[in-house]
Design a protein around this motif. Structure first.
Motif, PDB file in Angstrom:
ATOM      1  N   GLN A  31       0.850  -1.180   0.000  1.00 34.90           N
ATOM      2  CA  GLN A  31       0.000   0.000   0.000  1.00 34.90           C
ATOM      3  C   GLN A  31       0.895   1.242   0.000  1.00 34.90           C
ATOM      4  O   GLN A  31       2.107   1.145   0.164  1.00 34.90           O
ATOM      5  CB  GLN A  31      -0.920   0.011   1.221  1.00 34.90           C
ATOM      6  CG  GLN A  31      -1.860  -1.180   1.293  1.00 34.90           C
ATOM      7  CD  GLN A  31      -2.864  -1.212   0.148  1.00 34.90           C
ATOM      8  OE1 GLN A  31      -3.311  -0.173  -0.325  1.00 34.90           O
ATOM      9  NE2 GLN A  31      -3.211  -2.409  -0.309  1.00 34.90           N
ATOM     10  N   MET A  32       0.296   2.403  -0.224  1.00 35.54           N
ATOM     11  CA  MET A  32       1.080   3.627  -0.169  1.00 35.54           C
ATOM     12  C   MET A  32       1.686   3.796   1.225  1.00 35.54           C
ATOM     13  O   MET A  32       1.103   3.348   2.219  1.00 35.54           O
ATOM     14  CB  MET A  32       0.207   4.842  -0.493  1.00 35.54           C
ATOM     15  CG  MET A  32      -0.121   4.978  -1.961  1.00 35.54           C
ATOM     16  SD  MET A  32      -1.157   6.426  -2.297  1.00 35.54           S
ATOM     17  CE  MET A  32      -0.023   7.766  -1.887  1.00 35.54           C
ATOM     18  N   PRO A  33       2.830   4.451   1.311  1.00 35.32           N
ATOM     19  CA  PRO A  33       3.475   4.611   2.623  1.00 35.32           C
ATOM     20  C   PRO A  33       2.893   5.769   3.424  1.00 35.32           C
ATOM     21  O   PRO A  33       3.617   6.480   4.136  1.00 35.32           O
ATOM     22  CB  PRO A  33       4.941   4.864   2.241  1.00 35.32           C
ATOM     23  CG  PRO A  33       4.865   5.557   0.924  1.00 35.32           C
ATOM     24  CD  PRO A  33       3.690   4.931   0.210  1.00 35.32           C
ATOM     25  N   PHE A  34       1.577   5.978   3.309  1.00 36.11           N
ATOM     26  CA  PHE A  34       0.891   7.040   4.027  1.00 36.11           C
ATOM     27  C   PHE A  34      -0.447   6.520   4.557  1.00 36.11           C
ATOM     28  O   PHE A  34      -0.959   5.509   4.091  1.00 36.11           O
ATOM     29  CB  PHE A  34       0.666   8.249   3.113  1.00 36.11           C
ATOM     30  CG  PHE A  34       1.944   8.843   2.593  1.00 36.11           C
ATOM     31  CD1 PHE A  34       2.804   9.527   3.441  1.00 36.11           C
ATOM     32  CD2 PHE A  34       2.310   8.686   1.264  1.00 36.11           C
ATOM     33  CE1 PHE A  34       3.994  10.049   2.976  1.00 36.11           C
ATOM     34  CE2 PHE A  34       3.502   9.208   0.790  1.00 36.11           C
ATOM     35  CZ  PHE A  34       4.350   9.888   1.650  1.00 36.11           C
ATOM     36  N   ALA A  35      -1.012   7.254   5.506  1.00 35.59           N
ATOM     37  CA  ALA A  35      -2.244   6.834   6.160  1.00 35.59           C
ATOM     38  C   ALA A  35      -3.416   6.833   5.193  1.00 35.59           C
ATOM     39  O   ALA A  35      -3.383   7.443   4.121  1.00 35.59           O
ATOM     40  CB  ALA A  35      -2.537   7.750   7.347  1.00 35.59           C
ATOM     41  N   CYS A  36      -4.480   6.154   5.611  1.00 35.54           N
ATOM     42  CA  CYS A  36      -5.632   5.958   4.742  1.00 35.54           C
ATOM     43  C   CYS A  36      -6.225   7.272   4.248  1.00 35.54           C
ATOM     44  O   CYS A  36      -6.283   8.261   4.966  1.00 35.54           O
ATOM     45  CB  CYS A  36      -6.714   5.164   5.464  1.00 35.54           C
ATOM     46  SG  CYS A  36      -7.574   6.068   6.766  1.00 35.54           S
ATOM     47  N   ASN A  37      -6.597   7.255   2.967  1.00 38.54           N
ATOM     48  CA  ASN A  37      -7.262   8.369   2.287  1.00 38.54           C
ATOM     49  C   ASN A  37      -6.384   9.596   2.082  1.00 38.54           C
ATOM     50  O   ASN A  37      -6.855  10.607   1.563  1.00 38.54           O
ATOM     51  CB  ASN A  37      -8.552   8.783   3.021  1.00 38.54           C
ATOM     52  CG  ASN A  37      -9.607   7.710   2.947  1.00 38.54           C
ATOM     53  OD1 ASN A  37      -9.720   7.012   1.951  1.00 38.54           O
ATOM     54  ND2 ASN A  37     -10.368   7.552   4.015  1.00 38.54           N
ATOM     55  N   ALA A  38      -5.117   9.547   2.474  1.00 36.77           N
ATOM     56  CA  ALA A  38      -4.213  10.669   2.219  1.00 36.77           C
ATOM     57  C   ALA A  38      -3.893  10.726   0.725  1.00 36.77           C
ATOM     58  O   ALA A  38      -3.678   9.702   0.077  1.00 36.77           O
ATOM     59  CB  ALA A  38      -2.926  10.507   3.019  1.00 36.77           C
ATOM     60  N   VAL A  39      -3.886  11.938   0.168  1.00 39.75           N
ATOM     61  CA  VAL A  39      -3.599  12.123  -1.253  1.00 39.75           C
ATOM     62  C   VAL A  39      -2.187  12.693  -1.405  1.00 39.75           C
ATOM     63  O   VAL A  39      -1.838  13.692  -0.769  1.00 39.75           O
ATOM     64  CB  VAL A  39      -4.616  13.087  -1.898  1.00 39.75           C
ATOM     65  CG1 VAL A  39      -4.288  13.305  -3.372  1.00 39.75           C
ATOM     66  CG2 VAL A  39      -6.031  12.529  -1.755  1.00 39.75           C
ATOM     67  N   TRP A  40      -1.402  12.042  -2.251  1.00 39.74           N
ATOM     68  CA  TRP A  40      -0.024  12.458  -2.490  1.00 39.74           C
ATOM     69  C   TRP A  40       0.266  12.454  -3.991  1.00 39.74           C
ATOM     70  O   TRP A  40      -0.298  11.659  -4.737  1.00 39.74           O
ATOM     71  CB  TRP A  40       0.956  11.524  -1.778  1.00 39.74           C
ATOM     72  CG  TRP A  40       0.996  11.760  -0.302  1.00 39.74           C
ATOM     73  CD1 TRP A  40       0.054  11.362   0.613  1.00 39.74           C
ATOM     74  CD2 TRP A  40       1.996  12.466   0.424  1.00 39.74           C
ATOM     75  NE1 TRP A  40       0.417  11.779   1.861  1.00 39.74           N
ATOM     76  CE2 TRP A  40       1.605  12.462   1.779  1.00 39.74           C
ATOM     77  CE3 TRP A  40       3.191  13.095   0.068  1.00 39.74           C
ATOM     78  CZ2 TRP A  40       2.366  13.072   2.778  1.00 39.74           C
ATOM     79  CZ3 TRP A  40       3.949  13.697   1.059  1.00 39.74           C
ATOM     80  CH2 TRP A  40       3.537  13.687   2.393  1.00 39.74           C
ATOM     81  N   VAL A  41       1.159  13.337  -4.396  1.00 41.59           N
ATOM     82  CA  VAL A  41       1.632  13.367  -5.779  1.00 41.59           C
ATOM     83  C   VAL A  41       2.831  12.433  -5.895  1.00 41.59           C
ATOM     84  O   VAL A  41       3.796  12.547  -5.138  1.00 41.59           O
ATOM     85  CB  VAL A  41       2.056  14.790  -6.199  1.00 41.59           C
ATOM     86  CG1 VAL A  41       2.554  14.783  -7.643  1.00 41.59           C
ATOM     87  CG2 VAL A  41       0.909  15.770  -6.035  1.00 41.59           C
ATOM     88  N   ALA A  42       2.768  11.485  -6.822  1.00 42.49           N
ATOM     89  CA  ALA A  42       3.905  10.607  -7.124  1.00 42.49           C
ATOM     90  C   ALA A  42       4.583  11.130  -8.386  1.00 42.49           C
ATOM     91  O   ALA A  42       3.945  11.292  -9.427  1.00 42.49           O
ATOM     92  CB  ALA A  42       3.429   9.173  -7.332  1.00 42.49           C
ATOM     93  N   ASN A  43       5.872  11.394  -8.270  1.00 44.92           N
ATOM     94  CA  ASN A  43       6.634  11.975  -9.373  1.00 44.92           C
ATOM     95  C   ASN A  43       7.706  10.979  -9.817  1.00 44.92           C
ATOM     96  O   ASN A  43       8.549  10.570  -9.012  1.00 44.92           O
ATOM     97  CB  ASN A  43       7.279  13.281  -8.927  1.00 44.92           C
ATOM     98  CG  ASN A  43       7.913  14.038 -10.074  1.00 44.92           C
ATOM     99  OD1 ASN A  43       7.675  13.730 -11.244  1.00 44.92           O
ATOM    100  ND2 ASN A  43       8.733  15.022  -9.758  1.00 44.92           N
TER     101      ASN A  43
END
Length: 265
Positions: A31-43
């Motif tokens: 899973q993403m290395p952030f908490a649930c439902n957090a939105v991050w930009v992947a570059n």
């Protein structure tokens, strides 16, 4: 060598290839290395070193990148937790997930785990920063999914990233229990603690919690500065489900940390 022997050898070779291929595909359910439902930009971009690594930051208006909580993408054992003076990674953490798979998290502001620690998926391992002994960086998380020493194109929740473009992704880490909010405990002089609709005493009271109540901190927000059991802080902890506003002051919440333990609200 007779025909039967050659055929047996060929079948054995094919079986070996199939086994190797199967092993290579047996990645953890990252899973993403952030908490649930957090939105991050992947570059990602052609020429990024090492190839297939991912840099991540918050989108505009999505909260502060620096100081956001980084969590384990999958369960495993911490292989490395250190500050590197030679690689440019700064504070970084490597987790061994077994079967040849590892993840690397670099340029951290701080680290919450030590080598040898067992971590569960969604467990906090550090905070996003811009540490590096070689580079002057904007805050971001440098992230790698590694198989047998080679960085792979990353997958989250079983879906491959779109490479060589900037793109927003939403964490699908569990929002209940282990992979979601950071644990906390209400600590007062014995009186109940008011739960408010926003990060300050001017907001309406929407509930109360007894001293010693266990809470799950979904996200945190700066607001009114409060002095309480655990010092003075402007942080307020949102303990409600996604989409709700239920805040308690961090100054009355025992989290095991003097800083942030959850993403920005």
């Amino acid at each position: 060598m007779n025909h039967r022997s050659r055929r047996a050898l060929a079948l054995a070779s094919l079986a070996g290839c199939a086994l190797a291929a199967g092993t290579a595909q047996a990645a953890p359910d990252f899973q993403m290395p952030f908490a649930c439902n957090a939105v991050w930009v992947a570059n990602t971009w052609d020429g990024h070193s090492p190839a297939n690594s991912v840099d991540m930051n918050r989108p505009a208006g999505g909260g502060a990148t620096a100081g956001s909580v980084v969590v384990a993408s999958a369960a495993g054992t911490v292989q490395t937790s250190m500050y590197s003076t030679t690689t440019g990674y700064g504070h970084y953490v490597v987790i061994d997930h077994g079967g040849g798979w590892k993840t690397l998290h670099a340029h951290l502001q701080s680290r919450s785990v030590s080598a040898g620690d067992r971590v569960s998926q969604g467990q906090r391992i550090g905070l996003v920063g811009n540490s590096s002994a070689k580079y002057d960086l904007a805050p971001h998380l440098h992230y790698e999914q590694i198989y047998n020493g080679a960085v792979q194109k990353a997958k989250w929740n079983g879906v491959a990233l779109r490479y060589f473009e900037k793109r927003n992704y939403t964490s699908r880490n569990s929002c209940g229990g282990g992979g979601s909010g950071a644990p906390g405990t209400v600590g007062t002089s014995g009186t109940a603690l008011n739960v408010r609709s926003g990060p300050g005493t001017g907001y309406s009271v929407v509930g109360s919690l007894a001293n010693g109540s266990a809470v799950s901190i979904r996200c945190q927000k700066n607001g009114e500065t409060i002095s309480g059991t655990y010092g003075t802080s402007s942080l307020w902890n949102n303990i409600g489900p996604a989409g709700s506003d239920k805040y308690i002051p961090d100054a009355y919440t025992q989290t095991g940390s003097d800083g942030r333990v959850a993403p920005d609200c």
